[in-house]
Design an enzyme around this catalytic site. Structure first.
Site, PDB file in Angstrom:
ATOM      1  N   HIS A   1      11.630 -12.024 -12.855  1.00  0.00           N
ATOM      2  CA  HIS A   1      11.343 -10.586 -12.963  1.00  0.00           C
ATOM      3  C   HIS A   1      12.175  -9.820 -11.942  1.00  0.00           C
ATOM      4  O   HIS A   1      12.229 -10.175 -10.773  1.00  0.00           O
ATOM      5  CB  HIS A   1       9.855 -10.314 -12.702  1.00  0.00           C
TER       6      HIS A   1
ATOM      7  N   TYR B   1       1.150  -2.617 -11.909  1.00  0.00           N
ATOM      8  CA  TYR B   1       0.113  -2.331 -10.915  1.00  0.00           C
ATOM      9  C   TYR B   1      -0.341  -0.899 -11.169  1.00  0.00           C
ATOM     10  O   TYR B   1       0.457   0.033 -11.009  1.00  0.00           O
ATOM     11  CB  TYR B   1       0.680  -2.447  -9.491  1.00  0.00           C
TER      12      TYR B   1
ATOM     13  N   PRO C   1      -4.865 -10.147  -2.639  1.00  0.00           N
ATOM     14  CA  PRO C   1      -3.786 -10.584  -3.542  1.00  0.00           C
ATOM     15  C   PRO C   1      -2.841  -9.495  -4.043  1.00  0.00           C
ATOM     16  O   PRO C   1      -1.862  -9.818  -4.717  1.00  0.00           O
ATOM     17  CB  PRO C   1      -4.555 -11.201  -4.714  1.00  0.00           C
TER      18      PRO C   1
ATOM     19  N   LYS D   1       1.225 -12.348  -1.877  1.00  0.00           N
ATOM     20  CA  LYS D   1       1.778 -13.021  -0.705  1.00  0.00           C
ATOM     21  C   LYS D   1       1.124 -14.357  -0.352  1.00  0.00           C
ATOM     22  O   LYS D   1       1.726 -15.168   0.354  1.00  0.00           O
ATOM     23  CB  LYS D   1       1.668 -12.103   0.531  1.00  0.00           C
TER      24      LYS D   1
ATOM     25  N   TYR E   1       7.908  -7.227  -1.031  1.00  0.00           N
ATOM     26  CA  TYR E   1       7.395  -7.936  -2.204  1.00  0.00           C
ATOM     27  C   TYR E   1       8.331  -9.091  -2.575  1.00  0.00           C
ATOM     28  O   TYR E   1       7.875 -10.222  -2.836  1.00  0.00           O
ATOM     29  CB  TYR E   1       7.231  -6.960  -3.381  1.00  0.00           C
TER      30      TYR E   1
END
Ligand code: APR
Ligand code: PHB
Length: 391
Positions: free
Chosen positions: A72, A201, A294, A298, A384
């Site tokens: 991704h 998200y 979460p 990580k 990220y």
């Protein structure tokens, strides 16, 4: 029985540590409380940083990963009426990979079985002894009820948040920090193709939602719920309705595909760090030393980073006689732990409904900023997509 490193816990931290040590000629024995099938089937997180993928490939664990992991470029951030892509590759040059922790665990267990490394599953009454002396050992009852003792040069506590290793550290000199968040996630696994190419998200007045995936045929979803939520109160049609609303069905014609729900569970959410990560001949790694919520994906990557540092330190000490890296392990690991703790807290507080309408406006202002500013987007992307093993 004698070995060089007694490893408590057969999660990703313990299994990977055992594998990395084996590659360098260091012996280890794993002692795990649950049975092997349970360990293999636990559903956990699913995002690997490129540093994690690089390390796994270097360690010879890339075969299935190369075939099955989904690459991704970034993630979508969304709130009512808007969906924006944050492109990690453009900002950092690094993508992330979707590869379930169950898959990684299966690869690690297969490698362990192939190399015939010793592991005791279904071990009861696991206890650590003499971590301050020169003869540390681990005692337990094996799956047949036989009392056993593993003598080692060092003990690696990879036994997660509830294991005995952290508690074996003396209270003097130990510090812990933590936060319990006033919400939880309802995690849902569904046998349906993802309705998105990359993770979404979503901030929503009803609460956060996340659209993740495991494969081209399996989707993973999360809904913000209250910490005391009874998962059984969430019937399948209620779950799909909440996901459709929070993920913005109808916006620019986007639709959520639905299908059979195969697993459902409520996950509490906390941040936790304990220091130091080493005392005497006991070293902590992974969830035994720290927990992150979460939302930043990580937890697994942090466990892998700990173990990368720890394996290097133990090889230098046990094979080459140099204790320098082992002495630096706790401080080195904790710099990364705190960076990831901050990032996970930041993602969590930005995305979940809590507080009042003022808090909601601040969250939306932050989300607007992340997608409008190159600098703000890059900050999210760097964290990220993953920082170097040594921050
Ligand atoms: N004795 C032996 N083993 C134990 C004991 C005990 N008393 N208590 C716990 N364990 C085992 C657990 O059964 C589990 O298999 O330790 C293992 C710890 O594994 P994880 O919880 O997966 O922790 P870790 O390997 O550090 O991996 C961290 O996994 O849990 C996710 O979100 C977390 O992604 C992160 C990653
Ligand atoms: C998951 O797929 O389980 C997942 C993905 C991203 C997260 C958390 C969990 O931030």
């Amino acid at each position: 029985m004698r070995t060089q490193v007694a490893i408590i816990g057969s999660g990703p931290a313990g299994l990977l540590l055992s594998h990395l040590l084996y590659l360098e000629g260091i012996e280890s024995v794993i002692v795990e409380r649950r049975d092997a099938d349970h360990v293999k089937s636990r559903i956990r997180a699913g995002i690997l940083e490129s540093g994690t993928v690089g390390l796994l490939k270097e360690a010879g664990l890339g075969e299935r990963l190369n075939e099955e992991a989904l690459e991704h470029r970034g993630i979508y951030l969304q709130w009512p009426g808007e969906r924006h892509h944050v492109d990690f590759v453009r900002h950092t040059g690094r993508p992330v990979w979707v590869y379930g922790q169950t898959e990684l665990t299966a690869d690690l267990m297969a490698a362990r079985e192939h190399a015939e490394r010793v592991a005791f599953y279904e071990a009861d009454d696991v206890a650590l002894h003499d971590i301050e002396g020169s003869h540390p050992h681990v005692t337990f009852r094996d799956s047949q009820g036989v009392r056993r003792c593993v003598d080692a040069d060092v003990i690696a506590g990879c036994d997660g948040f509830h294991g005995p290793s952290r508690a074996a550290m003396p209270a003097t000199g130990r510090r812990t920090w933590g936060r319990t968040y006033p919400f939880a996630w309802l995690g849902v696994l569904a046998a349906v193709a993802p309705s998105t190419d990359e993770l979404i998200y979503a901030w929503h007045p009803d609460g956060f939602a996340l659209h993740s995936m495991r494969s081209p045929r399996v989707s993973r979803f999360y809904l913000q719920v209250s910490p005391d939520e009874d998962g059984d109160e969430w019937r399948d049609d209620r779950i799909w309705e909440a996901l459709a609303t929070r993920l913005g069905e109808g916006h620019r014609g986007w639709r959520l595909r639905t299908g059979p729900i195969t697993e459902k569970s409520v996950l509490p959410m906390r941040s936790f760090v304990t220091t130091p990560m080493r005392h005497g001949r006991l070293f902590l790694a992974g969830d035994a030393a720290h927990i992150v919520p979460p939302a930043g994906a990580k937890g697994l990557n942090l466990a892998v980073a700990d173990v990368a540092l720890l394996s290097r330190a133990l090889v230098a000490w046990l094979r080459d006689g140099s204790e320098e890296l082992a002495s630096a392990y706790s401080d080195t690991a904790l710099r990364r732990v705190w960076r990831c703790t901050h990032f996970s807290w930041w993602m969590t507080t930005m995305l979940h409904r809590h507080g009042d309408d003022f808090d909601a406006q601040l969250q939306l202002a932050q989300l607007h900023r992340v997608v409008a500013s190159e600098a703000a987007a890059r900050e999210l992307a760097e964290n990220y997509a993953g920082l170097p093993i040594e921050v």
